[in-house]
Design a protein around this motif. Structure first.
Motif, PDB file in Angstrom:
ATOM      1  N   HIS A 136       0.836  -1.209   0.000  1.00 46.14           N
ATOM      2  CA  HIS A 136       0.000   0.000   0.000  1.00 46.14           C
ATOM      3  C   HIS A 136       0.870   1.258   0.000  1.00 46.14           C
ATOM      4  O   HIS A 136       0.631   2.193  -0.777  1.00 46.14           O
ATOM      5  N   ALA A 137       1.877   1.288   0.866  1.00 43.85           N
ATOM      6  CA  ALA A 137       2.760   2.455   0.947  1.00 43.85           C
ATOM      7  C   ALA A 137       3.547   2.633  -0.348  1.00 43.85           C
ATOM      8  O   ALA A 137       3.733   3.765  -0.820  1.00 43.85           O
ATOM      9  N   GLN A 138       4.001   1.531  -0.932  1.00 44.71           N
ATOM     10  CA  GLN A 138       4.726   1.614  -2.197  1.00 44.71           C
ATOM     11  C   GLN A 138       3.827   2.185  -3.296  1.00 44.71           C
ATOM     12  O   GLN A 138       4.250   3.054  -4.068  1.00 44.71           O
ATOM     13  N   ALA A 139       2.588   1.711  -3.365  1.00 48.03           N
ATOM     14  CA  ALA A 139       1.645   2.227  -4.368  1.00 48.03           C
ATOM     15  C   ALA A 139       1.398   3.716  -4.158  1.00 48.03           C
ATOM     16  O   ALA A 139       1.262   4.475  -5.126  1.00 48.03           O
ATOM     17  N   ALA A 140       1.350   4.149  -2.900  1.00 39.54           N
ATOM     18  CA  ALA A 140       1.141   5.567  -2.606  1.00 39.54           C
ATOM     19  C   ALA A 140       2.329   6.407  -3.060  1.00 39.54           C
ATOM     20  O   ALA A 140       2.157   7.514  -3.576  1.00 39.54           O
ATOM     21  N   VAL A 141       3.546   5.884  -2.884  1.00 37.16           N
ATOM     22  CA  VAL A 141       4.746   6.580  -3.370  1.00 37.16           C
ATOM     23  C   VAL A 141       4.668   6.726  -4.884  1.00 37.16           C
ATOM     24  O   VAL A 141       4.875   7.818  -5.437  1.00 37.16           O
ATOM     25  N   GLN A 142       4.357   5.640  -5.556  1.00 31.09           N
ATOM     26  CA  GLN A 142       4.297   5.666  -7.015  1.00 31.09           C
ATOM     27  C   GLN A 142       3.201   6.604  -7.520  1.00 31.09           C
ATOM     28  O   GLN A 142       3.392   7.321  -8.497  1.00 31.09           O
ATOM     29  N   SER A 143       2.074   6.617  -6.847  1.00 31.96           N
ATOM     30  CA  SER A 143       0.989   7.523  -7.215  1.00 31.96           C
ATOM     31  C   SER A 143       1.416   8.980  -7.023  1.00 31.96           C
ATOM     32  O   SER A 143       1.154   9.836  -7.877  1.00 31.96           O
ATOM     33  N   ALA A 144       2.071   9.239  -5.908  1.00 35.98           N
ATOM     34  CA  ALA A 144       2.549  10.603  -5.643  1.00 35.98           C
ATOM     35  C   ALA A 144       3.549  11.043  -6.709  1.00 35.98           C
ATOM     36  O   ALA A 144       3.532  12.197  -7.152  1.00 35.98           O
ATOM     37  N   TRP A 145       4.406  10.137  -7.136  1.00 33.20           N
ATOM     38  CA  TRP A 145       5.352  10.459  -8.206  1.00 33.20           C
ATOM     39  C   TRP A 145       4.602  10.831  -9.483  1.00 33.20           C
ATOM     40  O   TRP A 145       4.944  11.806 -10.136  1.00 33.20           O
ATOM     41  N   ARG A 146       3.599  10.024  -9.818  1.00 33.38           N
ATOM     42  CA  ARG A 146       2.841  10.286 -11.055  1.00 33.38           C
ATOM     43  C   ARG A 146       2.174  11.658 -11.032  1.00 33.38           C
ATOM     44  O   ARG A 146       2.075  12.319 -12.052  1.00 33.38           O
TER      45      ARG A 146
END
Length: 102
Positions: free
Chosen positions: A48-58
């Protein structure tokens, strides 16, 4: 540490650890089962945290990426303290970012 106790996901991990310890202390079987549950909950939080990092990057949200990167690092530290192998859980770019975010 106090802010972590307000995080329901962190509380769930602690609950799994405590429940596993209570089962073992009473001599019941299933100590390994509780570790498996701990690993499953922990991995879900890391994902979940990894997906949030990737979303924030996008979306170009550097502050959110930094916060979730620190969360990834924190969860990986919890895993390491409990001997959980996290190889393959986190993409290399996110792992490197998480270390820098701390």
């Amino acid at each position: 540490m106090i802010q972590h106790l307000q995080n329901p996901l962190y509380v769930k991990i602690i609950g799994v650890l405590v429940a596993g310890g209570q089962r073992s202390a009473r001599g019941r079987e299933g100590g390994q089962g509780s570790m498996s549950e701990f690993r499953t909950v922990l991995r879900g939080q890391v994902e979940h945290a990894q997906a949030a990092v990737q979303s924030a990057w996008r979306f170009g949200n550097d502050e959110r990426a930094r916060l979730y990167g620190a969360r990834v690092a924190e969860l990986l530290e919890v895993a390491a303290r409990h001997g959980v192998d996290t190889a393959g859980w986190v993409e290399p770019a996110v792992r490197a970012f998480a270390v820098d975010a701390r």
